[in-house]
Design a protein around this motif. Sequence first.
Motif, PDB file in Angstrom:
ATOM      1  N   PHE A 155     -20.458  -0.574  -2.782  1.00 31.45           N
ATOM      2  CA  PHE A 155     -19.178   0.800  -2.025  1.00 31.45           C
ATOM      3  C   PHE A 155     -18.177  -0.329  -1.269  1.00 31.45           C
ATOM      4  N   SER A 156     -18.654  -1.876  -1.233  1.00 29.73           N
ATOM      5  CA  SER A 156     -17.708  -2.400  -0.595  1.00 29.73           C
ATOM      6  C   SER A 156     -17.262  -3.023  -1.324  1.00 29.73           C
ATOM      7  N   TYR A 157     -15.617  -3.048  -0.442  1.00 31.28           N
ATOM      8  CA  TYR A 157     -15.084  -3.598  -1.525  1.00 31.28           C
ATOM      9  C   TYR A 157     -14.945  -5.364  -2.244  1.00 31.28           C
TER      10      TYR A 157
ATOM     11  N   ILE B  33     -14.345   3.583   0.102  1.00 31.55           N
ATOM     12  CA  ILE B  33     -12.847   2.026   0.318  1.00 31.55           C
ATOM     13  C   ILE B  33     -11.753   3.030   1.092  1.00 31.55           C
ATOM     14  N   CYS B  34     -11.044   4.571   0.132  1.00 35.17           N
ATOM     15  CA  CYS B  34      -9.703   4.363   0.301  1.00 35.17           C
ATOM     16  C   CYS B  34      -9.636   5.274   2.104  1.00 35.17           C
ATOM     17  N   GLY B  35     -11.301   6.031   2.515  1.00 38.62           N
ATOM     18  CA  GLY B  35     -11.005   6.136   3.922  1.00 38.62           C
ATOM     19  C   GLY B  35     -11.198   5.017   4.723  1.00 38.62           C
ATOM     20  N   ALA B  36     -10.950   3.815   3.802  1.00 32.52           N
ATOM     21  CA  ALA B  36     -11.417   2.387   4.807  1.00 32.52           C
ATOM     22  C   ALA B  36     -10.166   1.878   5.451  1.00 32.52           C
ATOM     23  N   SER B  37      -9.330   2.238   3.046  1.00 37.92           N
ATOM     24  CA  SER B  37      -8.052   1.175   3.751  1.00 37.92           C
ATOM     25  C   SER B  37      -6.974   1.921   3.824  1.00 37.92           C
ATOM     26  N   TYR B  38      -7.455   3.063   3.227  1.00 41.21           N
ATOM     27  CA  TYR B  38      -5.893   3.791   2.679  1.00 41.21           C
ATOM     28  C   TYR B  38      -4.873   4.081   3.885  1.00 41.21           C
ATOM     29  N   GLU B  39      -3.908   3.916   4.245  1.00 38.91           N
ATOM     30  CA  GLU B  39      -2.898   4.030   4.687  1.00 38.91           C
ATOM     31  C   GLU B  39      -1.608   4.746   3.967  1.00 38.91           C
ATOM     32  N   PHE B  40      -1.834   6.637   4.824  1.00 43.84           N
ATOM     33  CA  PHE B  40      -0.512   7.409   4.031  1.00 43.84           C
ATOM     34  C   PHE B  40       0.927   7.023   4.274  1.00 43.84           C
ATOM     35  N   ASP B  41       1.240   6.509   4.334  1.00 42.33           N
ATOM     36  CA  ASP B  41       3.435   5.424   4.733  1.00 42.33           C
ATOM     37  C   ASP B  41       2.754   4.344   3.672  1.00 42.33           C
ATOM     38  N   SER B  42       2.135   4.004   3.350  1.00 37.90           N
ATOM     39  CA  SER B  42       2.003   2.226   2.230  1.00 37.90           C
ATOM     40  C   SER B  42       2.220   2.765   0.951  1.00 37.90           C
ATOM     41  N   VAL B  43       1.434   2.299   0.251  1.00 48.21           N
ATOM     42  CA  VAL B  43       1.461   2.724  -1.416  1.00 48.21           C
ATOM     43  C   VAL B  43       0.402   3.025  -2.057  1.00 48.21           C
ATOM     44  N   GLY B  44       0.408   4.255  -2.666  1.00 46.33           N
ATOM     45  CA  GLY B  44      -0.618   5.294  -3.049  1.00 46.33           C
ATOM     46  C   GLY B  44      -2.004   5.110  -3.325  1.00 46.33           C
ATOM     47  N   MET B  45      -2.731   5.864  -3.977  1.00 51.26           N
ATOM     48  CA  MET B  45      -3.986   5.825  -3.836  1.00 51.26           C
ATOM     49  C   MET B  45      -4.331   5.391  -4.771  1.00 51.26           C
ATOM     50  N   PHE B  46      -3.528   4.907  -5.849  1.00 45.21           N
ATOM     51  CA  PHE B  46      -4.159   4.644  -7.272  1.00 45.21           C
ATOM     52  C   PHE B  46      -3.507   3.287  -7.680  1.00 45.21           C
ATOM     53  N   ASP B  47      -2.462   2.623  -6.486  1.00 43.62           N
ATOM     54  CA  ASP B  47      -1.262   1.492  -6.981  1.00 43.62           C
ATOM     55  C   ASP B  47      -2.593   0.567  -6.766  1.00 43.62           C
TER      56      ASP B  47
END
Length: 482
Positions: free
Chosen positions: A454-456, A31-45
């Motif tokens: 696996f699915s969010y 899910i991190c790989g699919a939805s995490y954006e480097f310039d957005s909120v943190g991974m644990f937000d």
Amino acid sequence: MPYRKTELLKSVDWFTILIYVIMVVAGWFSICGASYEFDSVGMFDISGRPGSQLLWIGLSVVLIFVILMLDADFYDIFAYLIYAAVILLLIATIFLAPDIKGSRSWLVLGPIRLQPAEVAKFATALALARLMSGYGFQLTTLRNFVKALFIIFLPMVLILLQKETGSALVYFAFLLVLYREGMSGYILLAGICAVIFFVTSMKFSEIVAGITPVGELIVMSLILFISTALVYVERKNLLAIKVIFIVTVVALAVGGGISFFFPVNFAYIILGLIGFSVGYFLFLSVRGWTTHYLLIALFAIGSVGFLYSVDYVFNEILEPHQQIRIKVSLGLEDDPGGAGYNVNQSKIAIGSGGFAGKGFLNGTQTKLKYVPEQDTDFIFCTVGEEQGFIGGTIVLLLFGILILRLIYLAERQHATFPRVYGYSVASIFLFHLAINIGMVTGLTPVIGIPLPFFSYGGSSLWGFTILLFIFLRLDAARGERL
């Protein structure tokens, strides 16, 4: 010897729990790989999807503790009550849920969204197990069989009314449980044949040889072959096989000869042969006072009726978006910018991962959001792109090990209730795995069901967690049922 709570840690199946933990953790990274954006909120937000999923995982730990601490008899005693409560929730959802992407399956409670269809699976499994564990219950009696089907198909119908076709189809997985508990193999065979006949007739629907519809001819031939094969498998009646074979050869030879002078629809010849076979089977049934030949005759008649209903079902009952998805899946239409877009992009993402993958957070297709629903229903394409063939294979092996382990645990139960529930869990996981992976790789139409763990989604994670850990609680208490 009375079961003691202190023995729970020793008797619970830690191997299955280990697989669960591995899959949930791997799912979170996906899910991190699919939805995490480097310039957005943190991974644990928790305002982002990775952080939100992590919150659901933490709450799942609390839920697991509650499930394991409850007495195992609680699930048996209150099975019908839980089922009734979920049915009421499903009914309420039809009227109260807002329209989200064409379906009314989500209850919105402030910032929380709940999909009752996900929790209905474990409630149905409990009710079915409760019914089949009743004193003197025999699935082979018509009354009991109808009761079991009612428990299975009631939530399925309510979910269909929510226009959530994918979640509704999952309930067909319970037929595998009924087969394990004594349902006639003819019913399961009929279901498998229905799928084969539907796909074959659709795939070759527009191909005509002379005046013979090829799809119709193929399905008719399959019906005749399967019906004849059943006679041999069950009764070893070589005389019946010879009679049908001789009549078939003669009919086809005559039809072939006539075709040199007049156009011949060979599908009608096969249909006539099926009619002859049905009559012959009915004669054998009456002569020997056996229902076996009668069932084969009914199978043949029902199959022909199903074949001629395919066009009506496809054109009049299925929604336009469902029709186009089936056509794209069968290669009858090419719609790369519409119905086929998701699958095409998913294939590209999986293929781009190669053998070893591009690495965590390095997937280009997923990072550029080319795949719609890539962190929910199409999460496997993220696994394929970032972890490659190796990662995808490991995920499939984990599911395979989990399902086989659940079957093993179900078979070692000393009572009907936990055994039936265990097979329900294994069947649901198998169905989700097969359809989701088939959907992502283009082998099945896109119907939108999640990949377990696996699915969010909190509803999905909680639904599968409850489903699994109730069984682990029942398995842990098997000693007290000796």
